[in-house]
Design a protein around this motif. Structure first.
Motif, short mmCIF file in Angstrom:
data_model
loop_
_atom_site.label_atom_id
_atom_site.label_comp_id
_atom_site.label_asym_id
_atom_site.label_seq_id
_atom_site.Cartn_x
_atom_site.Cartn_y
_atom_site.Cartn_z
N ILE A 394 84.44 6.15 34.10
CA ILE A 394 84.80 6.38 32.71
C ILE A 394 85.89 7.44 32.64
N SER A 395 86.87 7.23 31.77
CA SER A 395 87.95 8.20 31.61
C SER A 395 87.44 9.44 30.89
N PRO A 396 87.53 10.62 31.53
CA PRO A 396 87.10 11.85 30.86
C PRO A 396 88.24 12.45 30.04
N GLY A 397 87.87 13.11 28.94
CA GLY A 397 88.88 13.75 28.11
C GLY A 397 88.36 15.03 27.50
N ILE A 398 89.28 15.83 27.00
CA ILE A 398 88.90 17.06 26.30
C ILE A 398 89.73 17.16 25.03
N ALA A 399 89.13 17.70 23.98
CA ALA A 399 89.79 17.86 22.69
C ALA A 399 89.88 19.33 22.34
N ILE A 400 90.97 19.69 21.66
CA ILE A 400 91.12 21.07 21.18
C ILE A 400 91.46 21.04 19.69
N ASN A 401 90.81 21.90 18.95
CA ASN A 401 91.03 22.00 17.51
C ASN A 401 92.39 22.63 17.20
N PRO A 402 92.87 22.52 15.96
CA PRO A 402 94.21 23.03 15.63
C PRO A 402 94.45 24.49 16.00
N LYS A 403 93.42 25.32 15.96
CA LYS A 403 93.61 26.74 16.25
C LYS A 403 93.16 27.13 17.66
N THR A 404 92.84 26.13 18.47
CA THR A 404 92.37 26.40 19.84
C THR A 404 93.50 26.20 20.84
N ASP A 405 93.65 27.16 21.75
CA ASP A 405 94.60 27.01 22.85
C ASP A 405 93.95 26.25 24.00
N VAL A 406 94.77 25.72 24.88
CA VAL A 406 94.24 25.08 26.08
C VAL A 406 93.55 26.16 26.93
N PRO A 407 92.27 26.00 27.22
CA PRO A 407 91.59 27.02 28.03
C PRO A 407 92.15 27.02 29.46
N LYS A 408 92.40 28.18 29.98
CA LYS A 408 92.98 28.28 31.33
C LYS A 408 92.03 27.73 32.39
N TRP A 409 90.73 27.77 32.11
CA TRP A 409 89.79 27.23 33.09
C TRP A 409 89.93 25.72 33.28
N LEU A 410 90.67 25.07 32.35
CA LEU A 410 90.83 23.62 32.43
C LEU A 410 91.80 23.20 33.54
N TYR A 411 92.69 24.09 33.94
CA TYR A 411 93.77 23.72 34.87
C TYR A 411 93.29 22.97 36.12
N PRO A 412 92.26 23.44 36.82
CA PRO A 412 91.85 22.73 38.05
C PRO A 412 91.36 21.30 37.81
N TYR A 413 91.00 20.99 36.57
CA TYR A 413 90.43 19.67 36.27
C TYR A 413 91.49 18.69 35.76
N LEU A 414 92.71 19.15 35.55
CA LEU A 414 93.73 18.32 34.93
C LEU A 414 94.12 17.08 35.75
N PRO A 415 94.21 17.15 37.08
CA PRO A 415 94.61 15.95 37.82
C PRO A 415 93.70 14.75 37.60
N ASP A 416 92.42 14.99 37.30
CA ASP A 416 91.47 13.89 37.08
C ASP A 416 91.13 13.70 35.61
#
Length: 549
Positions: A394-416
């Motif tokens: 299944i394709s995984p995804g993440i959503a961010i609200n209008p006032k939310t920045d991309v969390p830096k902890w997300l970086y290692p998970y971006l390739p997948d």
């Protein structure tokens, strides 16, 4: 031994097929010859087989338990080579040696063997050239496999032009006589052959009736919809005592608009100087995703069927629990009941608290894409969510609200990661107004993600309609979630067409700008003239088009 080809997720599969087209067009342009039309009409057929369905191993091409692919319409070699390269059989850069002296990649494929290794590439099972022969080869392999007690499946792709050949029909009789249920033929029904349209040269219709009369089980699908192809291949595996024919209705040259459905692009190479603009067009593929939001009283099945009839790419399902957002909607049990209604991919957007506690429910509901909110989970929880999605295909995804920045902890998970939703409204209610301030944020988020290895899609969700789609497209989004703009319109057909039109205008504008930077604007417009005419007024290019002879 790993069963290759069964683990690509829907959005990952779409990206891989896009890569196939991009490599193929580069090879053809470098060579100055080749067959873009057939390569592009068959891209989803070959991609679905190699990246999702067939058992094969690029590291061991002669694996005894592999499935076989026979490319009977061998002039589609650029697309075939590119599929093999993207699948891992050889480096994709080698595609640029297509048809050159000393290259392993000539105009028609050569079966790979130890004594032919300097003239072919691993993975090719059949030396093609003369039309009409491949199905006979497939029948022989399927029969031999059965006699040897093997479970290999054999897939043969044939063309509708080559179906003029009598040998195709002789082979079809033999396959039926021997009840070869390990044989699946796929007809690339693009309705164009070398000299023109098939129905003008030698009519093939009623195609389905003919194959049924030859005692084949026949399925008919849109050959550019990978979900329909996956479903057809799954159904084919259940058929007993009959070979299976999948009629894949396709468009010759699909993917490049001025090549589509045009006989002149059967065997014509584009200008090499157009390559960068063509690559941008291929990279700019977009998906329309009508949004079904719970709490509405309409029949969900009816909404899905209406969207399906309009050819949308995804069904976006807004899941709300009444806690993470104030509204509440359907949950996993409803999605599970809706799953048999359509083969369209389900894009589940979980606006819920603690998605880690419920992720298995949505996996079990057979969602194709599952997106959770960054605001609703920790890094540790997201790591588990992504891992479970990936394990389930299944394709995984993440959503961010209008006032939310991309969390830096997300970086290692971006390739997948396959999808990032940049909310352009505050989540929780339908019919909200688009927040213009999210546009520069979308540009910045897209740039930030790409710099850290993200290869997936940016999805715009909230207030997307005919007025906001163009700036959102320019900001980098390629999946457009449209709820009120589609279902709030009494004419859904016109609503979807209007959204596609706005996306097309934006694409043509961007391609014109690119061609201008390259100094080839006039030449590009000449090649693209018939496509540009309907958009001339919106693009303010009437005088330029009129000046083109």
């Amino acid at each position: 031994m790993k069963d290759m080809g069964l683990d690509l997720r829907y959005l990952e599969l779409k990206r891989k097929i896009r890569e196939v087209r991009m490599w193929a067009i580069q090879g053809i342009a470098e060579a100055g010859s080749g067959h873009p039309g057939a390569s592009f009409s068959a891209a989803e057929i070959m991609g679905t087989l190699y990246f999702r369905r067939m058992r094969h191993d690029p590291k061991n091409p002669s694996w005894d338990e592999r499935d076989y692919f026979i490319n009977s319409k061998a002039h589609s070699a650029p697309g075939y080579y590119s599929t093999l390269a993207v699948a891992g059989y050889f480096p994709p850069e080698e595609i640029k040696t297509l048809r050159k002296l000393g290259s392993r990649l000539q105009g028609h494929p050569v079966r790979y063997s130890d004594h032919q290794k300097h003239h072919s590439v691993p993975g090719i099972e059949y030396s093609g050239g003369s039309e009409g022969i491949g199905l006979s080869v497939g029948v022989g392999i399927a029969l031999a496999s059965r006699l040897d007690g093997k479970k290999n499946r054999v897939y043969v792709m044939i063309g509708d032009g080559e179906s003029n050949e009598g040998q195709i029909w002789e082979a079809s009789m033999a396959a039926a006589k021997f009840k070869l249920d390990n044989l699946v033929a796929v007809l690339d029904r693009n309705r164009i052959q070398q000299d023109g349209f098939t129905e003008d040269i030698m009519p093939l219709d009623p195609t389905k009736n003919k194959w049924e009369a030859f005692n084949w089980q026949v399925f008919e699908v849109d050959g550019h919809r990978v979900e329909q192809l996956m479903d057809a291949f799954s159904r084919a595996a259940l058929i007993k005592d009959k070979p299976v024919m999948i009629i894949a209705n396709t468009v010759k040259g699909n993917g490049v608009r001025h090549m589509a459905n045009s006989p002149q692009w059967h065997g014509k190479a584009p200008s090499k100087k157009h390559t960068p603009v063509l690559l941008e067009e291929l990279e700019s593929e977009f998906l329309i995703a009508p949004s079904i939001i719970a709490g509405e009283k309409e029949n969900y099945e009816d909404k899905i069927k209406k969207a399906e009839r309009e050819g949308v790419e995804l069904i976006h399902l807004d899941v709300m629990d009444g806690r993470f957002v104030p509204n509440s909607t359907f949950l996993a049990d409803t999605i599970k009941k809706l799953r048999p209604v359509t083969t369209l991919p389900f894009d589940a957007h979980l606006m819920i608290e603690k998605p880690i506690d419920h992720i298995d429910e949505y996996i079990d509901a057979r969602c194709d894409i599952i997106t959770v909110h960054a605001e609703a989970c920790t890094e540790k929880e997201f790591a588990v969510i992504q891992e479970r999605c990936l394990a389930a295909g299944i394709s995984p995804g993440i959503a961010i609200n209008p006032k939310t920045d991309v969390p830096k902890w997300l970086y290692p998970y971006l390739p997948d990661l396959d999808i990032v939703i940049v909310m352009s409204v505050n989540p929780g209610f339908a019919g909200q107004k688009f927040i213009p301030e999210t546009l520069p944020k979308m540009v910045a988020v897209n740039k930030e993600l790409r710099e850290h290895g993200f290869k997936g899609y940016i999805e715009a969700d909230g207030g997307i309609d005919a007025t906001t789609l163009q700036p959102v497209y320019d900001a980098g989004a390629r999946i457009f979630v449209a709820g009120s703009a589609v279902y709030g319109n009494s004419d859904i057909h016109s609503a979807v067409i209007h959204l596609r039109h706005k996306a097309a205008v934006t694409l043509e504008k961007r391609l014109l700008e690119h061609s201008t930077k390259l100094g080839i604007r006039a030449d590009w417009m000449k090649a693209r003239k018939n496509i540009l005419i309907p958009y001339a007024s919106e693009l303010a290019i009437e005088e330029e088009l009129n000046a083109i002879k």
